[in-house]
Design a protein around this motif. Sequence first.
Motif, mmCIF file in Angstrom:
data_model
loop_
_atom_site.group_PDB
_atom_site.id
_atom_site.type_symbol
_atom_site.label_atom_id
_atom_site.label_comp_id
_atom_site.label_asym_id
_atom_site.label_seq_id
_atom_site.Cartn_x
_atom_site.Cartn_y
_atom_site.Cartn_z
ATOM 1 N N ASN A 76 52.234 25.562 31.502
ATOM 2 C CA ASN A 76 52.224 25.809 32.939
ATOM 3 C C ASN A 76 50.993 25.182 33.588
ATOM 4 N N ASP A 98 49.893 30.340 39.180
ATOM 5 C CA ASP A 98 50.877 29.422 38.601
ATOM 6 C C ASP A 98 51.502 28.592 39.723
ATOM 7 N N LYS A 119 55.415 22.519 35.291
ATOM 8 C CA LYS A 119 55.050 22.450 33.879
ATOM 9 C C LYS A 119 54.770 20.998 33.506
#
Length: 208
Positions: A4, A12, A16
């Motif tokens: 991530n 986040d 990815k």
Amino acid sequence: MEVNVLNIKGEDTGRKVTLNESIFGIEPNDHAIYLDVKQFMANQRQGTHKSKERSEISGSTRKLGRQKGGGGARRGDINSPVLVGGARVFGPKPRDYWFKLNKKVKTLARKSALSYKVQENAIIIVEDFTFEAPKTKDFVAMVNNLKIADKKLLLVLPEANKNVYLSARNIERADVAIASALNTYKVLNAETLVVTENSLKAIENILS
């Protein structure tokens, strides 16, 4: 292996990145790591050590005592190594500690070190960032957000960034390096690697 991507707030981003298995997923070669770190440490040595030998001591060359019958060693003049203030036998001399190491071995060592970090879950990928001005508190805030304040960390940037470097300079357990100058010693010396997205691309271009 997918990781991530976080931002400097520790959030986040929803994206990815895939770590190249040929760089971050190999079977580490400990001997290559040993040789590369040994060369790095050897290159840090100045090699200016020096002690005087018998011919370099300033003192009389007169023989102090008789050859025999004195009850002690045959020590000759006052420059003898067995006397206080005398010379040193086989003492250190200035020398260069550099030795050659093949590029393939150095590349293997860096790949091995990075693979170890992946195995230890010690790599954090962050999106590219910069600071508007050199401020230590901004760097400290980022480290706290990433929850690595208690770790010795290495931040890897794609290119030199003066504001980020100056912001991290006063933090004892933090170091900053650019991707092209990343070496095995620095990778292993850090407990956590913080790598920006463009740095990751640069590392893959260099080592692939």
